[in-house]
Scaffold this active site. Structure first.
Site, short mmCIF file in Angstrom:
data_model
loop_
_atom_site.label_atom_id
_atom_site.label_comp_id
_atom_site.label_asym_id
_atom_site.label_seq_id
_atom_site.Cartn_x
_atom_site.Cartn_y
_atom_site.Cartn_z
N ASP A 24 0.84 -1.20 0.00
CA ASP A 24 0.00 0.00 0.00
C ASP A 24 0.88 1.26 0.00
O ASP A 24 1.99 1.24 0.53
CB ASP A 24 -0.90 -0.04 1.25
CG ASP A 24 -2.10 0.88 1.13
OD1 ASP A 24 -2.26 1.52 0.08
OD2 ASP A 24 -2.87 0.95 2.11
N ASN A 72 -11.32 -2.44 -5.51
CA ASN A 72 -10.54 -1.42 -6.24
C ASN A 72 -11.21 -0.95 -7.54
O ASN A 72 -10.83 0.08 -8.09
CB ASN A 72 -9.12 -1.91 -6.56
CG ASN A 72 -8.20 -1.98 -5.36
OD1 ASN A 72 -7.34 -2.86 -5.26
ND2 ASN A 72 -8.36 -1.06 -4.43
C1 IPE Z 1 -1.64 0.31 -3.49
O1 IPE Z 1 -1.37 1.67 -3.51
C2 IPE Z 1 -1.90 -0.28 -4.87
C3 IPE Z 1 -3.30 -0.72 -5.13
C4 IPE Z 1 -4.27 -0.80 -4.24
C5 IPE Z 1 -3.63 -1.10 -6.51
P1 IPE Z 1 -2.54 2.75 -3.40
O2 IPE Z 1 -3.03 3.08 -4.76
O3 IPE Z 1 -3.61 2.26 -2.46
O4 IPE Z 1 -1.78 4.02 -2.78
P2 IPE Z 1 -2.36 5.07 -1.73
O5 IPE Z 1 -2.97 4.33 -0.58
O6 IPE Z 1 -3.38 5.90 -2.46
O7 IPE Z 1 -1.17 5.87 -1.32
MG MG Z 2 -4.07 2.53 -0.48
#
Ligand code: IPE
Ligand code: MG
Length: 240
Positions: A24, A72
């Protein structure tokens, strides 16, 4: 003591058999540098490959990485499409190296709902590595723990299993991780302390390691810290 000195002394029981990671913080990593979120994801992918190498060097048998959750999809379409396009290129480019290392790639999640080209890159990577006997690398795309248990229940009913035959071991055999051990160590980066629907069955007795480090910055010294943390836990599994 470093993890390598422990494994060099042959004390393998102090190393986890199955590590799961929620990588993350890609977006925040990019924002801090004035880059696009997609650039953060690309950097995160390169780091996934580095991490696979580190973990493989410790001869840890199972590694499960959370790539994209069933939740997501609610992100902006531009981010989702950009992510899958970069991921397709990344999987095609890195799977031959992963194969050379003897790693077996396995997908967990609902494959059929993923974009066609990306889906095909996963199918190819799984096929390429299917006879490998080294580390098992589970990649979770369109994965959700609740979806996994829902899919298991559907298949149990479809198979006509009578209720008295239903046991925990039997349910485990219907999960995407059938035949694999439970997670010993779960790592989440970027200072978030949530499971976010990841491996909810398989982490019921895991040790949880949280770090402030953002995923693209998570390196060998950070995995060593997580392994050191794990070594110092006394796991009792509900006993004394
Ligand atoms: C993790 O990084 C990758 C995925 C969930 C695909 P994030 O996209 O959640 O990064 P932040 O939390 O916005 O910093
Ligand atoms: Mg994230």
């Amino acid at each position: 003591m470093t993890a390598s000195s422990s494994s060099a002394s042959g004390n393998h029981s102090l190393l986890p058999t199955h590590i799961a990671i929620v990588p993350d913080g890609n977006g925040r990593w990019a924002e801090k540098r004035g880059l696009s979120r997609l650039e953060g994801h690309r950097e995160g992918m390169e780091n996934m490959y580095r991490l696979v190498e580190y973990v493989d060097e410790y001869k840890i048998p199972y590694l499960t990485l959370y790539g994209f959750s069933t939740e997501n999809w609610s992100r902006p379409e531009e981010e989702v499409l950009g992510l899958f396009s970069s991921l397709t290129e990344f999987i095609k480019r890195t799977s031959p190296d992963v194969h050379r290392r003897g790693i077996k790639i396995n997908h967990i999640g609902r494959l059929s709902e993923l974009p066609e080209e990306f889906r095909q890159s996963i199918i190819d990577a799984v096929e390429l590595t299917e006879n490998n006997t080294g580390m098992t690398l589970n990649i979770a795309f369109n994965y959700g723990g609740r979806a996994e248990i829902t899919d298991a229940i559907r298949r149990i009913i479809d198979d006509g299993i009578p209720s008295e035959k239903i046991t925990e071991d039997m349910i485990e055999n219907y999960l995407y991780t059938a035949g694999m051990p439970s997670v010993d160590l779960l790592i989440r980066t970027s200072d978030e302390r949530r499971l976010s629907n990841f491996l909810i069955w398989q982490t019921s007795y895991s040790e949880y390691y949280f770090t402030k480090v953002l995923w693209p910055d998570f390196r060998k010294k950070d995995i060593d810290k997580a392994l050191e943390f794990y070594r110092q836990r006394k796991r009792r599994f509900g006993g004394l």
